[in-house]
Scaffold this motif. Structure first.
Motif, PDB file in Angstrom:
ATOM      1  N   ALA A  50       1.515  -1.439  -0.058  1.00 48.84           N
ATOM      2  CA  ALA A  50      -0.146  -0.123   0.348  1.00 48.84           C
ATOM      3  C   ALA A  50       0.758   0.610   0.297  1.00 48.84           C
ATOM      4  O   ALA A  50       0.405   2.406  -0.823  1.00 48.84           O
ATOM      5  N   LEU A  51       1.753   1.252   0.477  1.00 50.05           N
ATOM      6  CA  LEU A  51       3.261   2.364   0.794  1.00 50.05           C
ATOM      7  C   LEU A  51       3.385   2.473  -0.703  1.00 50.05           C
ATOM      8  O   LEU A  51       3.572   4.020  -0.928  1.00 50.05           O
ATOM      9  N   THR A  52       3.940   1.574  -1.122  1.00 50.97           N
ATOM     10  CA  THR A  52       4.755   1.525  -2.692  1.00 50.97           C
ATOM     11  C   THR A  52       4.351   2.066  -3.763  1.00 50.97           C
ATOM     12  O   THR A  52       4.695   2.345  -4.747  1.00 50.97           O
ATOM     13  N   GLY A  53       2.748   1.897  -3.639  1.00 54.50           N
ATOM     14  CA  GLY A  53       1.866   2.063  -4.827  1.00 54.50           C
ATOM     15  C   GLY A  53       1.766   3.588  -4.861  1.00 54.50           C
ATOM     16  O   GLY A  53       1.491   3.827  -4.044  1.00 54.50           O
ATOM     17  N   GLU A  54       0.792   3.613  -5.825  1.00 57.67           N
ATOM     18  CA  GLU A  54       0.565   5.647  -5.674  1.00 57.67           C
ATOM     19  C   GLU A  54      -0.590   5.676  -5.199  1.00 57.67           C
ATOM     20  O   GLU A  54      -1.689   4.883  -5.435  1.00 57.67           O
ATOM     21  N   PRO A  55      -1.238   6.278  -4.112  1.00 57.26           N
ATOM     22  CA  PRO A  55      -2.433   7.010  -3.260  1.00 57.26           C
ATOM     23  C   PRO A  55      -3.378   7.067  -4.151  1.00 57.26           C
ATOM     24  O   PRO A  55      -2.704   7.709  -5.617  1.00 57.26           O
ATOM     25  N   ILE A  56      -4.560   7.234  -3.759  1.00 54.28           N
ATOM     26  CA  ILE A  56      -5.613   7.849  -4.045  1.00 54.28           C
ATOM     27  C   ILE A  56      -6.421   8.488  -3.292  1.00 54.28           C
ATOM     28  O   ILE A  56      -6.318   8.542  -2.033  1.00 54.28           O
ATOM     29  N   VAL A  57      -5.811  10.104  -3.730  1.00 55.06           N
ATOM     30  CA  VAL A  57      -5.910  11.192  -2.926  1.00 55.06           C
ATOM     31  C   VAL A  57      -7.246  11.595  -2.912  1.00 55.06           C
ATOM     32  O   VAL A  57      -7.673  12.042  -3.515  1.00 55.06           O
ATOM     33  N   ILE A  58      -8.555  11.848  -1.936  1.00 54.89           N
ATOM     34  CA  ILE A  58      -9.242  11.773  -1.513  1.00 54.89           C
ATOM     35  C   ILE A  58      -9.466  13.128  -0.908  1.00 54.89           C
ATOM     36  O   ILE A  58      -9.476  13.989   0.011  1.00 54.89           O
ATOM     37  N   ASP A  59     -10.295  14.637  -2.097  1.00 55.31           N
ATOM     38  CA  ASP A  59     -10.143  15.408  -2.062  1.00 55.31           C
ATOM     39  C   ASP A  59     -11.777  15.536  -0.683  1.00 55.31           C
ATOM     40  O   ASP A  59     -12.940  14.977  -0.853  1.00 55.31           O
ATOM     41  N   VAL A  60     -11.510  15.967   0.878  1.00 59.77           N
ATOM     42  CA  VAL A  60     -12.615  15.754   1.930  1.00 59.77           C
ATOM     43  C   VAL A  60     -12.933  16.655   2.997  1.00 59.77           C
ATOM     44  O   VAL A  60     -12.332  17.444   2.827  1.00 59.77           O
ATOM     45  N   THR A  61     -14.210  17.332   2.619  1.00 58.98           N
ATOM     46  CA  THR A  61     -14.811  17.892   3.701  1.00 58.98           C
ATOM     47  C   THR A  61     -15.677  17.667   4.777  1.00 58.98           C
ATOM     48  O   THR A  61     -16.853  16.743   4.244  1.00 58.98           O
ATOM     49  N   VAL A  62     -15.196  17.855   5.753  1.00 59.67           N
ATOM     50  CA  VAL A  62     -16.480  17.344   6.737  1.00 59.67           C
ATOM     51  C   VAL A  62     -17.252  18.540   7.219  1.00 59.67           C
ATOM     52  O   VAL A  62     -16.812  19.303   7.384  1.00 59.67           O
TER      53      VAL A  62
END
Length: 237
Positions: free
Chosen positions: A115-127
């Protein structure tokens, strides 16, 4: 409280390499980003962050959380009132175990290295909180495949309906959104090696026992649908 913990750990790891938010937030945010039918993201009550041993060795995340009034509560868990954050590091032997890095104890977690070496999915979160204030931040989570591997690994150390729920949601995302948009998928290749092989073995074992498992009843996950997803997208070991 869980989202406040999430915001705190995201900011405590900002700018650091090889950091991913995992656990319940990972599964919930992926389902929010890739909605599937009437499936509802499950709730969690803390925040889990996977960090590399190199990052753990610097103690920078720990120091930033301490500066934000968090206090250690045994091993890798830090708390601030009702907020709680767990810091995890990769396990390279396929097993869960305590690991001391930089003089501090962490939970070594199978599948986290991938999980750390693969490309992340970056999620724009508004709470949006109930007191009407909002907070916005970017959350790096693993690919859907890496999330499946992490959740499959979790079932080898505990028996929890929430893991069945998360796996069903993640496999449903793969089914509905394909592999390109969700970060790639190699669990259907042959031969599988390493953490992918271990996860495939676990997933097929869960599927083979699904109809008789009380966890599926508790999780309200249809055994036949779960089994079909595993057999479609995961190579049998």
């Amino acid at each position: 409280m869980a989202f406040e913990s999430l915001a705190d750990v995201v900011r405590a790891t900002e700018g650091l390499p090889e950091v991913r938010i995992v656990g319940g937030h990972m599964a919930g945010l992926l389902l929010a980003a890739f909605p599937v039918g009437d499936l509802v993201p499950r709730r969690t009550n803390d925040a889990d962050a996977g960090i590399s041993t190199e990052v753990a060795g610097t103690q920078v995340v720990h120091d930033r959380l301490i500066a934000n009034d968090y206090e250690p509560e045994g091993g890798n868990r830090l708390v601030k009132g009702d907020r709680a954050i767990d810091l995890l590091v990769p396990s390279l032997d396929g097993h869960f175990h305590p690991l001391t890095v930089g003089g501090r104890a962490y939970d070594a977690t199978p599948g986290l290295a991938l999980a750390l070496t693969g490309e992340p999915i970056v999620i724009d979160v508004t709470v949006a909180y109930l007191d009407e204030h909002e907070d916005r931040f970017d959350v790096p989570v693993p690919s859907v495949e890496a999330a499946v591997i992490l959740k499959a690994s979790a079932t080898t150390s505990r028996s929890a309906a929430k893991d069945i729920t998360d796996l069903f949601h993640l496999l449903s995302i793969r089914n509905d959104f394909g592999d390109t948009e969700t970060g790639g998928w190699q669990l259907d290749q042959t031969p599988l090696i390493g953490s992918r092989r271990d996860a495939a073995r676990t997933l097929h074992l869960i599927a083979d026992r699904a109809r008789k498992s009380p966890l599926f009843t508790e999780a309200e996950v249809p055994p036949a649908a779960f089994t079909a997803l595993v057999r479609e997208y995961v190579t049998a070991p």
